[in-house]
Design a protein around this motif. Structure first.
Motif, PDB file in Angstrom:
ATOM      1  N   UNK A  92      -1.230 -12.442   7.764  1.00  0.00           N
ATOM      2  CA  UNK A  92      -0.250 -12.658   6.462  1.00  0.00           C
ATOM      3  C   UNK A  92      -1.225 -12.882   5.570  1.00  0.00           C
ATOM      4  N   UNK A  93      -2.111 -13.826   5.595  1.00  0.00           N
ATOM      5  CA  UNK A  93      -2.838 -13.892   4.363  1.00  0.00           C
ATOM      6  C   UNK A  93      -3.897 -12.973   4.208  1.00  0.00           C
ATOM      7  N   UNK A  94      -4.389 -12.348   5.067  1.00  0.00           N
ATOM      8  CA  UNK A  94      -5.164 -11.011   4.902  1.00  0.00           C
ATOM      9  C   UNK A  94      -4.520 -10.103   4.414  1.00  0.00           C
ATOM     10  N   UNK A  95      -3.302  -9.644   4.552  1.00  0.00           N
ATOM     11  CA  UNK A  95      -2.540  -8.755   3.836  1.00  0.00           C
ATOM     12  C   UNK A  95      -2.362  -9.207   2.427  1.00  0.00           C
ATOM     13  N   UNK A  96      -2.179 -10.393   2.026  1.00  0.00           N
ATOM     14  CA  UNK A  96      -1.954 -11.004   0.787  1.00  0.00           C
ATOM     15  C   UNK A  96      -3.370 -10.913   0.054  1.00  0.00           C
ATOM     16  N   UNK A  97      -4.367 -11.075   0.698  1.00  0.00           N
ATOM     17  CA  UNK A  97      -5.418 -11.000  -0.025  1.00  0.00           C
ATOM     18  C   UNK A  97      -5.825  -9.721  -0.302  1.00  0.00           C
ATOM     19  N   UNK A  98      -5.573  -8.666   0.518  1.00  0.00           N
ATOM     20  CA  UNK A  98      -5.744  -7.206   0.090  1.00  0.00           C
ATOM     21  C   UNK A  98      -5.128  -7.029  -1.118  1.00  0.00           C
ATOM     22  N   UNK A  99      -3.741  -7.715  -1.226  1.00  0.00           N
ATOM     23  CA  UNK A  99      -2.852  -7.371  -2.303  1.00  0.00           C
ATOM     24  C   UNK A  99      -3.347  -7.784  -3.774  1.00  0.00           C
ATOM     25  N   UNK A 100      -4.056  -8.952  -3.727  1.00  0.00           N
ATOM     26  CA  UNK A 100      -4.660  -9.551  -4.812  1.00  0.00           C
ATOM     27  C   UNK A 100      -5.980  -8.768  -5.217  1.00  0.00           C
ATOM     28  N   UNK A 101      -6.998  -8.637  -4.173  1.00  0.00           N
ATOM     29  CA  UNK A 101      -8.057  -7.928  -4.696  1.00  0.00           C
ATOM     30  C   UNK A 101      -7.790  -6.559  -5.139  1.00  0.00           C
ATOM     31  N   UNK A 102      -6.808  -5.701  -4.462  1.00  0.00           N
ATOM     32  CA  UNK A 102      -7.006  -4.456  -4.722  1.00  0.00           C
ATOM     33  C   UNK A 102      -5.568  -4.108  -5.429  1.00  0.00           C
ATOM     34  N   UNK A 103      -5.089  -5.005  -6.030  1.00  0.00           N
ATOM     35  CA  UNK A 103      -3.826  -4.607  -6.674  1.00  0.00           C
ATOM     36  C   UNK A 103      -3.831  -3.379  -7.643  1.00  0.00           C
ATOM     37  N   UNK A 104      -2.732  -2.622  -7.467  1.00  0.00           N
ATOM     38  CA  UNK A 104      -2.773  -1.425  -8.377  1.00  0.00           C
ATOM     39  C   UNK A 104      -4.127  -0.407  -8.118  1.00  0.00           C
ATOM     40  N   UNK A 105      -4.526  -0.348  -7.043  1.00  0.00           N
ATOM     41  CA  UNK A 105      -5.700   0.607  -6.767  1.00  0.00           C
ATOM     42  C   UNK A 105      -5.349   1.461  -5.717  1.00  0.00           C
ATOM     43  N   UNK A 106      -4.035   1.895  -5.779  1.00  0.00           N
ATOM     44  CA  UNK A 106      -3.576   3.097  -4.978  1.00  0.00           C
ATOM     45  C   UNK A 106      -3.809   3.137  -3.522  1.00  0.00           C
ATOM     46  N   UNK A 107      -3.340   1.800  -2.824  1.00  0.00           N
ATOM     47  CA  UNK A 107      -3.503   1.739  -1.431  1.00  0.00           C
ATOM     48  C   UNK A 107      -2.546   1.023  -0.704  1.00  0.00           C
ATOM     49  N   UNK A 108      -1.706   0.300  -1.480  1.00  0.00           N
ATOM     50  CA  UNK A 108      -0.544  -0.650  -0.884  1.00  0.00           C
ATOM     51  C   UNK A 108       0.125  -0.203   0.088  1.00  0.00           C
ATOM     52  N   UNK A 109       0.757   1.324   0.084  1.00  0.00           N
ATOM     53  CA  UNK A 109       1.446   1.764   1.147  1.00  0.00           C
ATOM     54  C   UNK A 109       0.791   1.771   2.382  1.00  0.00           C
ATOM     55  N   UNK A 110      -0.454   2.242   2.469  1.00  0.00           N
ATOM     56  CA  UNK A 110      -1.538   2.368   3.583  1.00  0.00           C
ATOM     57  C   UNK A 110      -1.663   1.033   4.347  1.00  0.00           C
ATOM     58  N   UNK A 111      -1.877  -0.008   3.472  1.00  0.00           N
ATOM     59  CA  UNK A 111      -2.171  -1.430   3.943  1.00  0.00           C
ATOM     60  C   UNK A 111      -0.928  -1.987   4.620  1.00  0.00           C
ATOM     61  N   UNK A 112       0.410  -1.762   3.955  1.00  0.00           N
ATOM     62  CA  UNK A 112       1.520  -2.383   4.608  1.00  0.00           C
ATOM     63  C   UNK A 112       1.911  -1.454   5.811  1.00  0.00           C
ATOM     64  N   UNK A 113       1.694  -0.343   5.837  1.00  0.00           N
ATOM     65  CA  UNK A 113       1.941   0.438   7.130  1.00  0.00           C
ATOM     66  C   UNK A 113       1.026  -0.292   8.203  1.00  0.00           C
ATOM     67  N   UNK A 114      -0.433  -0.479   8.005  1.00  0.00           N
ATOM     68  CA  UNK A 114      -1.260  -0.838   9.130  1.00  0.00           C
ATOM     69  C   UNK A 114      -0.738  -1.952   9.461  1.00  0.00           C
ATOM     70  N   UNK A 115      -0.296  -3.044   8.570  1.00  0.00           N
ATOM     71  CA  UNK A 115       0.017  -4.333   9.080  1.00  0.00           C
ATOM     72  C   UNK A 115       1.355  -4.302   9.496  1.00  0.00           C
ATOM     73  N   UNK A 116       2.037  -3.216   9.915  1.00  0.00           N
ATOM     74  CA  UNK A 116       3.450  -3.107  10.258  1.00  0.00           C
ATOM     75  C   UNK A 116       4.493  -3.988   9.692  1.00  0.00           C
ATOM     76  N   UNK A 117       4.405  -3.889   8.259  1.00  0.00           N
ATOM     77  CA  UNK A 117       5.408  -4.515   7.260  1.00  0.00           C
ATOM     78  C   UNK A 117       6.110  -3.561   6.320  1.00  0.00           C
ATOM     79  N   UNK A 118       5.747  -2.110   6.521  1.00  0.00           N
ATOM     80  CA  UNK A 118       6.427  -1.423   5.573  1.00  0.00           C
ATOM     81  C   UNK A 118       7.986  -1.122   5.663  1.00  0.00           C
ATOM     82  N   UNK A 119       8.531  -1.471   6.733  1.00  0.00           N
ATOM     83  CA  UNK A 119       9.941  -1.473   7.018  1.00  0.00           C
ATOM     84  C   UNK A 119      10.671  -2.762   6.433  1.00  0.00           C
ATOM     85  N   UNK A 120       9.888  -3.759   6.092  1.00  0.00           N
ATOM     86  CA  UNK A 120      10.438  -4.829   5.847  1.00  0.00           C
ATOM     87  C   UNK A 120      11.271  -4.689   4.046  1.00  0.00           C
ATOM     88  N   UNK A 121      12.072  -5.828   4.326  1.00  0.00           N
ATOM     89  CA  UNK A 121      13.001  -5.885   3.028  1.00  0.00           C
ATOM     90  C   UNK A 121      11.876  -6.483   1.907  1.00  0.00           C
TER      91      UNK A 121
END
Length: 591
Positions: A523-552
């Motif tokens: 969970x923290x790893x995904x959050x840290x990806x989001x901080x360091x790479x905010x708006x760098x055109x990769x968030x969908x891919x990261x969410x899918x890899x962490x199995x969280x793309x379907x969440x609300x």
């Protein structure tokens, strides 16, 4: 001002530009008589042809940005009065409702990237007919040119493997070959994965040059190097479990170590977070691959038009504040997903995803989490437009107003029609109180400013090259792979080696264990990806890899299934190729 911007590919190859092949109709149309047999006369002609596909791929990054960020949890495009509704397009993106196979930008990436791949194939076929010595080129130089094209082609296929999974694999511009039924059919993801891996690992790593020197890419900016090819392999291995059902964590770690160990040249994490994005980022050792750009030539990522990535990531009314009014006012498309509901007094949402500002505020002293300001013609501070008014000396009262001059803009970490009551946080019309995309106005949402927008007249305006790959991505990829192998301590050390530059006082309450007190988990790893790479055109891919793309998350219910992890093929694409199969879960055509 930057004297040279190392733009390659400015000389247009007429035969490649006119009659570009599509992904399903690989024939070419010849206009006039500029074909390969009489185009290649000088060494410069070869260079221009080789790097023409690079220009096209650089132009395509805007659609990738949309497809990565707008279906994800961090960036949004709210309606602002009558602006940005666009038939509900952005709401459909955000809520994973891109089922329409007749319209929608989610249909564009397939065709755009196949055009670039076709360009690579065309020039490669041409080069195979040429004698290097006729152009004053050695065999190794000629192979390096071919490797540039094969690496760019692999980059395009890697992206299509990500977005569509079931793809056509073509490596020639020969129409007769491409029209064979077996070559018009999609291949299994494993086949495409193996092709990309082989191209990068077995050919590009050998034929491409290593980075030279220790002062950034310099003249190599815009060219693939061994480290860039290795970094594409890192992306391939990091996502392998999702893409082909086989984890490749150790392969990812091993390739990361080769890059960070200096095998392919000198790379280093920059002292400051903003250096990989700044006006002179071709001198930054953190940048592994970047597309060259400047205001006078090509800067598609920063332009104030539809094909932009960051040019419409600024609030309306900010042009005078930034002193970029010479290039027109901003048209805000990309804002941050809100952290607060519209209750009085306002309340935080409780979503595990999104909540961008709260993720940055979690650790005190983050020097990125400050109001963006140009401190000179080529220096800045802060990475956000935060809550509050926007200074504008050209408007009566001294603060920016909405396009109709009806109210002073007061940016809020909320979405609602606050209009003239934004500073107090009160919404007078009950029909627009609900926090959702359709109820936005020009006060709604804060903004991330990753790249600088220096004064228009200062000589540094939108001079930054577009950073496609940077060393921090390699380090974070290695850390995630280690974490997934149960080595949280080693992963934490790697992340800390980058994170320490982002905080005024990088203490034990910020650092990950064992160097600090913070526990690193997925969970923290995904959050840290989001901080360091905010708006760098990769968030969908990261969410899918962490199995969280379907969440609300904000204004998006939980998905019913996983089919939205892939994008659909358009009706036109399906009609053009009888062998194409639609991705599961999407409407198909009658066969």
């Amino acid at each position: 001002m930057k004297i040279t911007k190392y733009i390659i590919g400015l000389g247009m190859m007429a035969g490649a530009v006119l009659g570009l092949p599509s992904c399903t109709d690989l024939s070419e149309t010849v206009y006039d008589q500029v074909m390969s047999k009489n185009y290649y006369n000088t060494k410069q002609d070869v260079i221009n042809a080789v790097f023409r596909p690079f220009e096209h791929m650089y132009c395509c990054i805007w659609i990738r940005h949309e497809n990565e960020e707008l279906p994800a949890d961090q960036l949004i495009t709210p309606t602002r009065g009558t602006w940005w509704y666009d038939g509900g397009l952005w709401e459909m993106y955000h809520r994973h409702q891109y089922d329409d196979i007749n319209q929608g930008d989610w249909l564009s990436e397939w065709e755009n990237f196949y055009v670039g791949i076709a360009q690579c194939n065309m020039v490669l076929d041409d080069l195979n007919q040429l004698n290097p010595s006729s152009f004053g080129l050695s065999d190794s130089e000629f192979e390096s040119f071919k490797a540039q094209l094969r690496c760019m082609r692999a980059w395009g296929y890697l992206r299509l493997l990500n977005t569509h999974r079931n793809c056509i694999l073509t490596t020639t511009s020969d129409q007769a070959v491409n029209e064979l039924p077996e070559n018009r059919k999609q291949v299994e993801p494993q086949v495409l994965f193996d092709f990309i891996e082989s191209e990068l690992k077995d050919y590009c790593l050998a034929a491409l040059p290593s980075k030279s020197g220790q002062s950034g890419n310099g003249a190599q900016q815009g060219q693939f190097t061994k480290a860039a090819a290795a970094s594409l392999l890192v992306r391939l291995y990091l996502n392998a479990e999702v893409w082909i059902g086989q984890a490749k964590w150790q392969e990812c770690i091993d390739m990361c170590k080769r890059i960070t160990g200096g095998e392919f040249g000198h790379y280093a994490i920059a002292d400051n977070w903003y250096e990989p994005f700044d006006w002179n980022n071709e001198t930054c050792n953190e940048v592994i691959f970047g597309f060259p750009g400047s205001y006078g030539l090509t800067s598609w990522h920063l332009q104030n038009d539809r094909r932009t990535v960051y040019g419409r990531g600024l609030p309306y009314g900010s042009a005078y504040y930034l002193k970029i009014e010479g290039n027109g006012e901003r048209n805000p498309k990309y804002a941050l997903s809100p952290s607060y509901d519209n209750q009085q007094p306002r309340e935080l949402f409780d979503y595990g995803l999104g909540m961008v500002t709260r993720k940055f505020a979690k650790y005190q002293g983050d020097i990125r989490y400050k109001q963006y300001a140009n401190t000179s013609n080529n220096t800045r501070e802060g990475m956000f437009f935060l809550e509050g008014k926007i200074a504008n000396s050209a408007v009566s009262g001294g603060y920016a107003k909405n396009p109709d001059n009806q109210y002073v803009i007061y940016l809020r970490d909320q979405v609602g029609r606050f209009e003239g009551n934004a500073e107090s946080g009160y919404i007078s019309n009950p029909a627009y109180k609900e926090s959702k995309l359709g109820n936005g106005d020009f006060n709604s949402g804060l903004y991330c400013v990753k790249y600088p927008f220096y004064p228009f007249t200062g000589g540094y305006y939108i001079e930054s090259d577009y950073t496609e790959i940077r060393l921090a991505e390699v380090i974070y990829s290695q850390a995630e792979a280690l974490l997934r192998q149960g080595q949280a301590g080693e992963a934490g050390k790697l992340l800390n080696s980058v994170r320490k530059r982002n905080y005024e006082n990088f203490n034990a309450n910020i650092a990950y264990q064992p160097e600090g007190n913070v526990v690193l988990d997925l969970k923290e790893m995904l959050d840290e990806w989001g901080r360091e790479f905010l708006a760098e055109s990769r968030r969908r891919t990261d969410l899918i890899r962490f199995g969280r793309y379907q969440e609300a998350w904000w204004d998006k219910p939980r998905d019913a299934d996983k089919h939205y992890e892939l994008f659909p093929l358009s009706q036109t694409q399906l009609e053009q190729n009888e062998y194409l199969k639609q991705n599961p879960g999407y409407p198909d055509i009658a066969r």
